[in-house]
Design a protein around this motif. Structure first.
Motif, PDB file in Angstrom:
ATOM      1  N   LEU A 240       0.687  -1.276   0.064  1.00 12.91           N
ATOM      2  CA  LEU A 240       0.023   0.128   0.057  1.00 12.91           C
ATOM      3  C   LEU A 240       0.896   1.150   0.148  1.00 12.91           C
ATOM      4  CD1 LEU A 240      -2.815  -0.865   2.462  1.00 12.91           C
ATOM      5  CD2 LEU A 240      -2.859  -1.127  -0.017  1.00 12.91           C
ATOM      6  N   GLY A 241       2.020   1.143   0.108  1.00  8.76           N
ATOM      7  CA  GLY A 241       2.959   2.399  -0.024  1.00  8.76           C
ATOM      8  C   GLY A 241       3.181   2.908   1.423  1.00  8.76           C
ATOM      9  N   LEU A 242       2.810   2.255   2.373  1.00  3.43           N
ATOM     10  CA  LEU A 242       3.099   2.933   3.727  1.00  3.43           C
ATOM     11  C   LEU A 242       4.352   2.595   4.062  1.00  3.43           C
ATOM     12  CD1 LEU A 242      -0.291   1.816   5.326  1.00  3.43           C
ATOM     13  CD2 LEU A 242       0.367   4.195   4.149  1.00  3.43           C
ATOM     14  N   ASN A 243       4.955   1.545   3.551  1.00  4.69           N
ATOM     15  CA  ASN A 243       6.448   1.175   4.216  1.00  4.69           C
ATOM     16  C   ASN A 243       7.195   0.693   2.674  1.00  4.69           C
ATOM     17  OD1 ASN A 243       6.918   1.426   6.901  1.00  4.69           O
ATOM     18  ND2 ASN A 243       5.337  -0.141   7.061  1.00  4.69           N
ATOM     19  N   ARG A 244       8.507   0.712   2.851  1.00  2.00           N
ATOM     20  CA  ARG A 244       9.185   0.512   1.623  1.00  2.00           C
ATOM     21  C   ARG A 244       9.734  -1.274   1.595  1.00  2.00           C
ATOM     22  NH1 ARG A 244      13.434   5.635   1.368  1.00  2.00           N
ATOM     23  NH2 ARG A 244      11.734   7.265   1.227  1.00  2.00           N
ATOM     24  N   TRP A 245       9.557  -1.628   0.279  1.00  2.00           N
ATOM     25  CA  TRP A 245      10.109  -3.090   0.183  1.00  2.00           C
ATOM     26  C   TRP A 245      11.680  -2.981   0.421  1.00  2.00           C
ATOM     27  CZ3 TRP A 245       6.178  -6.078  -0.367  1.00  2.00           C
ATOM     28  CH2 TRP A 245       5.124  -5.814  -1.278  1.00  2.00           C
ATOM     29  N   GLY A 246      12.063  -3.992   1.161  1.00  2.00           N
ATOM     30  CA  GLY A 246      13.530  -4.277   1.480  1.00  2.00           C
ATOM     31  C   GLY A 246      13.887  -3.667   2.802  1.00  2.00           C
ATOM     32  N   ASN A 247      13.100  -2.775   3.302  1.00  2.00           N
ATOM     33  CA  ASN A 247      13.629  -2.143   4.382  1.00  2.00           C
ATOM     34  C   ASN A 247      13.053  -2.869   5.655  1.00  2.00           C
ATOM     35  OD1 ASN A 247      14.525  -0.031   2.867  1.00  2.00           O
ATOM     36  ND2 ASN A 247      13.379   1.569   3.917  1.00  2.00           N
ATOM     37  N   LYS A 248      14.084  -2.931   6.874  1.00  2.00           N
ATOM     38  CA  LYS A 248      13.609  -3.554   8.027  1.00  2.00           C
ATOM     39  C   LYS A 248      12.321  -2.875   8.771  1.00  2.00           C
ATOM     40  CE  LYS A 248      16.960  -5.622   9.897  1.00  2.00           C
ATOM     41  NZ  LYS A 248      18.192  -6.158  10.498  1.00  2.00           N
ATOM     42  N   ILE A 249      11.377  -3.271   8.906  1.00  2.00           N
ATOM     43  CA  ILE A 249      10.269  -2.442   9.736  1.00  2.00           C
ATOM     44  C   ILE A 249      10.120  -3.336  11.041  1.00  2.00           C
ATOM     45  CG2 ILE A 249       7.669  -2.161   9.438  1.00  2.00           C
ATOM     46  CD1 ILE A 249       9.513  -1.216   6.874  1.00  2.00           C
ATOM     47  N   ASN A 250      10.101  -2.215  11.961  1.00  2.00           N
ATOM     48  CA  ASN A 250       9.853  -2.609  13.324  1.00  2.00           C
ATOM     49  C   ASN A 250       8.442  -2.829  13.461  1.00  2.00           C
ATOM     50  OD1 ASN A 250      12.574  -2.253  14.474  1.00  2.00           O
ATOM     51  ND2 ASN A 250      12.212  -0.038  14.062  1.00  2.00           N
ATOM     52  N   VAL A 251       8.176  -4.051  13.955  1.00  2.00           N
ATOM     53  CA  VAL A 251       6.388  -4.288  14.300  1.00  2.00           C
ATOM     54  C   VAL A 251       6.218  -4.653  15.580  1.00  2.00           C
ATOM     55  CG1 VAL A 251       4.899  -6.078  13.482  1.00  2.00           C
ATOM     56  CG2 VAL A 251       6.426  -5.556  11.992  1.00  2.00           C
ATOM     57  N   TYR A 252       5.482  -3.730  16.131  1.00  2.00           N
ATOM     58  CA  TYR A 252       5.337  -3.939  17.770  1.00  2.00           C
ATOM     59  C   TYR A 252       3.704  -4.817  17.748  1.00  2.00           C
ATOM     60  CZ  TYR A 252       8.605  -0.350  18.163  1.00  2.00           C
ATOM     61  OH  TYR A 252       9.829   0.585  18.180  1.00  2.00           O
ATOM     62  N   ASN A 253       3.765  -5.441  18.863  1.00  2.00           N
ATOM     63  CA  ASN A 253       2.468  -6.159  19.209  1.00  2.00           C
ATOM     64  C   ASN A 253       2.272  -6.398  20.749  1.00  2.00           C
ATOM     65  OD1 ASN A 253       4.230  -8.435  20.249  1.00  2.00           O
ATOM     66  ND2 ASN A 253       5.301  -8.317  18.175  1.00  2.00           N
ATOM     67  N   PRO A 254       1.087  -6.615  21.026  1.00  2.00           N
ATOM     68  CA  PRO A 254       1.093  -6.948  22.542  1.00  2.00           C
ATOM     69  C   PRO A 254       2.068  -7.689  23.248  1.00  2.00           C
ATOM     70  CG  PRO A 254      -1.161  -7.184  21.388  1.00  2.00           C
ATOM     71  CD  PRO A 254      -0.016  -7.152  20.429  1.00  2.00           C
ATOM     72  N   GLY A 255       2.820  -8.570  22.619  1.00  2.00           N
ATOM     73  CA  GLY A 255       3.723  -9.209  23.431  1.00  2.00           C
ATOM     74  C   GLY A 255       5.245  -8.920  23.055  1.00  2.00           C
ATOM     75  N   GLY A 256       5.509  -7.845  22.650  1.00  2.00           N
ATOM     76  CA  GLY A 256       6.696  -7.376  22.476  1.00  2.00           C
ATOM     77  C   GLY A 256       6.784  -6.668  20.861  1.00  2.00           C
ATOM     78  N   LYS A 257       8.109  -6.882  20.291  1.00  2.00           N
ATOM     79  CA  LYS A 257       8.320  -6.407  19.050  1.00  2.00           C
ATOM     80  C   LYS A 257       9.248  -7.361  18.306  1.00  2.00           C
ATOM     81  CE  LYS A 257      12.265  -3.316  17.388  1.00  2.00           C
ATOM     82  NZ  LYS A 257      13.053  -2.193  17.924  1.00  2.00           N
TER      83      LYS A 257
END
Length: 319
Positions: A240-257
């Motif tokens: 959807l163009g919110l983040n870039r292909w190939g980049n490391k994305i930080n994904v947070y969740n109720p249990g951490g990251k």
């Protein structure tokens, strides 16, 4: 019957890991064991069991049975824990694990936070065909589109990785409502849209290369994290163009990251899922007329390190 086990978690998505070496269990025995030991009131308590066995084509094989006895085709958080177990058992830095629908590469990774054993695992194949989930709608592909049978306004993306996922991007305040619970429970009960059930994720963009994901897992309910859901959610935000292909994305969740890297060459699409594989304790299950268990070793240092990670990211989740 005495069964050695290790209690593990990936982003607080917790499992009982059992090495099947020297055993010849039936699937019915695996189901019954999952139903009993995963109970949090009387058993050890877990979201599921990770059964590890030999493979004819890879370094090892993983099968995942959820707490309700159903078998999952994949589990990203579980795969990280299996990766750690096999890498330490075989003395390798990287290897391949056979799963239900694909043989996947895994490797030891630099620590995501001090003191936290970290592993990277491949999440694939990726399919946008609605028939692969399956989800019964009048479209072969659904990417950021309204599905009126589910919600009159919410836009969804459907993909299989290979677990089936429905993903929507929302604002933070929606996470606090009952909307996700109501939709997910409907789609995981008797319904004409997703008769086999589906993982339902709500994704909140936080900032560039930072997202929050909350998931209702098929066969489990709300969990602290779902590895394939975080991977699929990252893929969709790149689509959807919110983040870039190939980049490391930080994904947070109720249990951490965790961190995810999505790639899509057109011919091949996959995600790298990077995160903890934490040991909680080791023990023995005594399975005869009922279930009893003994704990032999507690990994206190690993738990303390993970708690520090949780404290470090708490400020990020302000909604």
């Amino acid at each position: 019957m005495q069964i050695p086990y290790t209690k593990v978690h990936g982003s607080r998505n917790d499992f009982i890991l059992i090495d099947e070496a020297g055993r010849n269990w039936t699937d019915e025995e695996r189901v019954q064991l999952a139903l009993q030991v995963c109970r949090r009131d009387k058993g050890i308590g877990a979201d599921g069991i990770l059964f590890v066995s030999d493979s004819e084509t890879a370094d090892g094989k993983m099968r995942v049975f959820n707490a309700d006895g159903s078998e999952a085709s994949m589990c990203g958080n579980g795969l990280r824990c299996v990766a750690r177990y096999l890498i330490e058992k075989l003395g390798k830095e990287e290897l391949e694990v056979e799963t239900m629908k694909a043989t996947l590469s895994v490797r030891k990774e630099a620590e995501i936070f001090p003191g936290i054993p970290t592993f990277a695992v491949e999440i694939s194949p990726v399919s946008f065909k609605t028939s692969d989930l399956p989800i019964y709608v009048n479209q072969d592909v659904v990417i950021n589109e309204v599905i009126f049978e589910i919600h009159p306004e919410r836009k969804w993306s459907a993909l299989a990785v290979p677990n089936p996922h429905l993903i929507t991007v929302v604002e933070g305040n929606i996470i606090k409502s009952d909307e996700q619970k109501e939709i997910a429970e409907y789609l995981n009960g008797e319904n004409p849209i997703c008769p086999d059930g589906v993982n339902v994720s709500y994704v909140v963009p936080l900032s560039e290369e930072n997202i929050f994901v909350k998931t209702y897992e098929r066969g489990v309910g709300f969990t602290n994290a779902c590895g394939t859901a975080m991977s699929a959610s990252t893929f969709i935000t790149c689509q959807l163009g919110l983040n870039r292909w190939g980049n490391k994305i930080n994904v947070y969740n109720p249990g951490g990251k965790v961190q995810c890297v999505a790639t899509n060459s057109g011919e091949h699409a996959s995600i790298q899922l990077i995160g903890n594989a934490t040991y909680e304790h080791q023990g023995t299950i005594h399975w005869d007329q009922g279930i009893n268990f003994q704990i032999h070793k507690v990994f206190k240092d690993e738990e303390e390190a993970y708690q520090k990670l949780e404290e470090n990211i708490a400020a990020v989740l302000a909604f």
